[in-house]
Enzyme design. Structure first.
Site, PDB file in Angstrom:
ATOM      1  N   ARG A 239       0.838  -1.198   0.000  1.00  0.00           N
ATOM      2  CA  ARG A 239       0.000   0.000   0.000  1.00  0.00           C
ATOM      3  C   ARG A 239       0.870   1.243   0.000  1.00  0.00           C
ATOM      4  O   ARG A 239       1.901   1.299   0.692  1.00  0.00           O
ATOM      5  CB  ARG A 239      -0.884   0.031   1.245  1.00  0.00           C
ATOM      6  N   HIS A 287      -1.070   0.771  -9.702  1.00  0.00           N
ATOM      7  CA  HIS A 287      -1.799  -0.107  -8.771  1.00  0.00           C
ATOM      8  C   HIS A 287      -2.473  -1.267  -9.524  1.00  0.00           C
ATOM      9  O   HIS A 287      -3.704  -1.455  -9.440  1.00  0.00           O
ATOM     10  CB  HIS A 287      -2.842   0.690  -7.964  1.00  0.00           C
TER      11      HIS A 287
HETATM   12  P1  NDP Z   1      -2.042 -11.204   4.642  1.00  0.00           P
HETATM   13  O1  NDP Z   1      -2.974 -10.664   5.652  1.00  0.00           O
HETATM   14  O2  NDP Z   1      -2.166 -12.633   4.261  1.00  0.00           O
HETATM   15  O3  NDP Z   1      -0.540 -10.965   5.107  1.00  0.00           O
HETATM   16  C1  NDP Z   1      -0.104  -9.782   5.692  1.00  0.00           C
HETATM   17  C2  NDP Z   1       1.309  -9.991   6.209  1.00  0.00           C
HETATM   18  O4  NDP Z   1       1.803  -8.732   6.685  1.00  0.00           O
HETATM   19  C3  NDP Z   1       1.379 -10.973   7.392  1.00  0.00           C
HETATM   20  O5  NDP Z   1       2.497 -11.796   7.269  1.00  0.00           O
HETATM   21  C4  NDP Z   1       1.534 -10.046   8.596  1.00  0.00           C
HETATM   22  O6  NDP Z   1       2.239 -10.608   9.690  1.00  0.00           O
HETATM   23  C5  NDP Z   1       2.355  -8.937   7.991  1.00  0.00           C
HETATM   24  N1  NDP Z   1       2.232  -7.720   8.791  1.00  0.00           N
HETATM   25  C6  NDP Z   1       1.122  -7.008   9.072  1.00  0.00           C
HETATM   26  N2  NDP Z   1       1.409  -5.980   9.894  1.00  0.00           N
HETATM   27  C7  NDP Z   1       2.726  -6.068  10.149  1.00  0.00           C
HETATM   28  C8  NDP Z   1       3.619  -5.314  10.945  1.00  0.00           C
HETATM   29  N3  NDP Z   1       3.205  -4.255  11.654  1.00  0.00           N
HETATM   30  N4  NDP Z   1       4.916  -5.695  10.983  1.00  0.00           N
HETATM   31  C9  NDP Z   1       5.344  -6.768  10.273  1.00  0.00           C
HETATM   32  N5  NDP Z   1       4.555  -7.535   9.507  1.00  0.00           N
HETATM   33  C10 NDP Z   1       3.255  -7.183   9.442  1.00  0.00           C
HETATM   34  O7  NDP Z   1      -2.194 -10.270   3.358  1.00  0.00           O
HETATM   35  P2  NDP Z   1      -1.894 -10.627   1.825  1.00  0.00           P
HETATM   36  O8  NDP Z   1      -0.557 -11.256   1.730  1.00  0.00           O
HETATM   37  O9  NDP Z   1      -3.044 -11.340   1.235  1.00  0.00           O
HETATM   38  O10 NDP Z   1      -1.882  -9.163   1.177  1.00  0.00           O
HETATM   39  C11 NDP Z   1      -0.951  -8.208   1.623  1.00  0.00           C
HETATM   40  C12 NDP Z   1      -1.309  -6.828   1.102  1.00  0.00           C
HETATM   41  O11 NDP Z   1      -1.016  -6.709  -0.287  1.00  0.00           O
HETATM   42  C13 NDP Z   1      -2.794  -6.444   1.160  1.00  0.00           C
HETATM   43  O12 NDP Z   1      -3.171  -6.054   2.463  1.00  0.00           O
HETATM   44  C14 NDP Z   1      -2.852  -5.293   0.176  1.00  0.00           C
HETATM   45  O13 NDP Z   1      -2.592  -4.070   0.847  1.00  0.00           O
HETATM   46  C15 NDP Z   1      -1.713  -5.592  -0.802  1.00  0.00           C
HETATM   47  N6  NDP Z   1      -2.211  -5.901  -2.142  1.00  0.00           N
HETATM   48  C16 NDP Z   1      -1.850  -5.089  -3.180  1.00  0.00           C
HETATM   49  C17 NDP Z   1      -2.267  -5.372  -4.470  1.00  0.00           C
HETATM   50  C18 NDP Z   1      -1.817  -4.564  -5.613  1.00  0.00           C
HETATM   51  O14 NDP Z   1      -2.317  -4.759  -6.724  1.00  0.00           O
HETATM   52  N7  NDP Z   1      -0.864  -3.663  -5.439  1.00  0.00           N
HETATM   53  C19 NDP Z   1      -3.131  -6.522  -4.746  1.00  0.00           C
HETATM   54  C20 NDP Z   1      -3.415  -7.329  -3.594  1.00  0.00           C
HETATM   55  C21 NDP Z   1      -2.982  -7.011  -2.335  1.00  0.00           C
HETATM   56  P3  NDP Z   1       1.607 -11.803  10.556  1.00  0.00           P
HETATM   57  O15 NDP Z   1       1.560 -12.968   9.574  1.00  0.00           O
HETATM   58  O16 NDP Z   1       2.573 -12.027  11.623  1.00  0.00           O
HETATM   59  O17 NDP Z   1       0.250 -11.385  10.973  1.00  0.00           O
HETATM   60  C1  OXD Z   2      -6.028  -5.458  -3.282  1.00  0.00           C
HETATM   61  C2  OXD Z   2      -5.591  -4.473  -4.276  1.00  0.00           C
HETATM   62  O1  OXD Z   2      -6.006  -5.166  -2.082  1.00  0.00           O
HETATM   63  O2  OXD Z   2      -5.859  -4.665  -5.481  1.00  0.00           O
HETATM   64  O3  OXD Z   2      -6.408  -6.575  -3.693  1.00  0.00           O
HETATM   65  O4  OXD Z   2      -4.947  -3.498  -3.922  1.00  0.00           O
END
Ligand code: NDP
Ligand code: OXD
Length: 324
Positions: A239, A287
């Site tokens: 993000r 994005h």
């Molecule tokens: P998940 O919820 O499966 O994973 C999130 C990960 O981030 C977890 O490993 C979590 O740790 C870690 N995390 C969260 N907060 C912290 C922190 N403060 N410090 C360290 N690690 C942290 O999400 P996804 O993998 O499915 O997706 C991740 C993100 O990708 C989405 O939230 C979205 O913002 C972004 N995204 C962007 C897209 C794009 O097109 N650019 C498309 C899809 C998604 P823990 O496992 O320990 O909880």
């Molecule tokens: C998502 C994105 O969160 O597209 O899936 O950003």
């Protein structure tokens, strides 16, 4: 059991058509691209499920019989950060997208950008523009460490793909994780050790208060400086709110970062006057790292609704207190 597709900035039509194709017996309503519902407000009383991307809080507030709110993205900040999240939603479960199609698209983007920097894509493009035949010294993938911030659904899959390509992969998450072939770190204590080894830093973090503004000058200056790529590289597909655009622009201009790829920005669309556009060591995408495809994801949500109605628990529920 009416379904409402409540999206801003996206066309609802392709979602509605796909949902009707998969579940012709259900009524599917839609908002316009501005997120506003133009139909009879009485119809909203029948809405049990919302499929949302940046929904309007007033619209959500008017859904008195809502049973599940589905985020059409993997991220849910577009719902949790609404300035006035209606109190009617307090007890409504929020489920997010976890789907092989979305995951594969993200790993494709991450592999594409890591390889672009590793194989010196910018330098080769410059040489081609100059009609200049020159062999550049090319390190092996195994000499390069890719650090992935966020070892969730997307981070783990990207790690697996990068390991398969031969990179040394390390990861960082909030809580402790075990991932085959990946050295993992977690929390504040592991952060500096993790950053200090990363030649290429990939962020796949959700946006939460703890990750807001995390990718700033201080973080960038703690990345590994003496690696084989001539300086550290940053890739952010999580993000834009997790990064400080101005700090990245400055680091790319003064060489603190050798290169970067950004799919997300503090302000989207990225304003035409942003200095980021002009940087020749930055790859910008709008994005689109992993777009939500109606073809794949409508099936995922219809399957979830069918399972829910037959009494099975919902999958991929979000913890609003945690923020993802
Ligand atoms: P998940 O919820 O499966 O994973 C999130 C990960 O981030 C977890 O490993 C979590 O740790 C870690 N995390 C969260 N907060 C912290 C922190 N403060 N410090 C360290 N690690 C942290 O999400 P996804 O993998 O499915 O997706 C991740 C993100 O990708 C989405 O939230 C979205 O913002 C972004 N995204 C962007 C897209 C794009 O097109 N650019 C498309 C899809 C998604 P823990 O496992 O320990 O909880
Ligand atoms: C998502 C994105 O969160 O597209 O899936 O950003």
């Amino acid at each position: 059991m009416t379904i409402l597709v409540a999206v801003s900035g996206w066309e609802a039509g392709p979602w509605v058509r796909r949902l009707q194709e998969l579940a012709p017996q259900r009524r599917v309503l839609e908002t316009g691209i501005d997120g506003v519902f133009a139909g009879d407000p009485v119809d909203l009383e029948d809405v049990r499920y919302v499929l949302a991307w940046k929904p309007h809080p007033e619209l959500l507030a008017s859904l008195t019989n809502l049973q599940v709110l589905f985020s059409l993205g993997a991220g849910v900040d577009h719902i949790l950060d609404l300035p006035a999240l209606p109190s009617t939603l307090t007890d409504v479960p929020i489920a997010r997208i976890v789907d092989a199609d979305l995951t594969a698209r993200m790993s494709e983007y991450v592999a594409w950008q890591v390889l672009h920097h590793h194989r010196q894509g910018f330098a080769h493009a410059r040489l081609q523009a100059e009609h200049h035949w020159q062999e550049l010294k090319q390190p092996a993938a195994g000499e390069v460490t890719v650090g992935i911030m966020g070892l969730g659904v997307l981070g783990r899959d990207a790690a697996e793909v990068l390991c398969r390509l031969g990179f040394r992969v390390i990861g960082w998450s909030r809580t402790e994780k075990t991932v085959d072939g990946v050295v993992t770190y977690h929390g504040k204590t592991g952060f500096d050790v993790f950053l200090g080894q990363s030649d290429i830093l990939v962020s796949l973090l959700p946006l939460t208060p703890a990750t807001t503004g995390l990718i700033n000058h201080s973080l960038i200056s703690r990345l590994k400086r003496d690696g084989p790529l001539g300086g550290p590289v940053l890739i952010n597909a999580g993000r834009g709110g997790s990064q400080i655009d101005a700090d990245i622009a400055a680091a790319l201009a003064d060489g603190t970062l050798a290169g970067a790829s950004l799919d997300v920005f503090e302000e989207e669309p990225l304003p035409p006057e942003s200095p980021l556009w002009g940087l020749t060591n930055l790859a910008i995408t709008p994005h689109v790292a992993a777009v939500s495809s109606p073809k794949a994801l409508a099936r995922n949500i219809i399957d979830q609704i069918t399972a829910f109605e037959s009494g099975q628990p919902l999958q991929n529920l979000v913890d609003p207190a945690r923020g993802y």
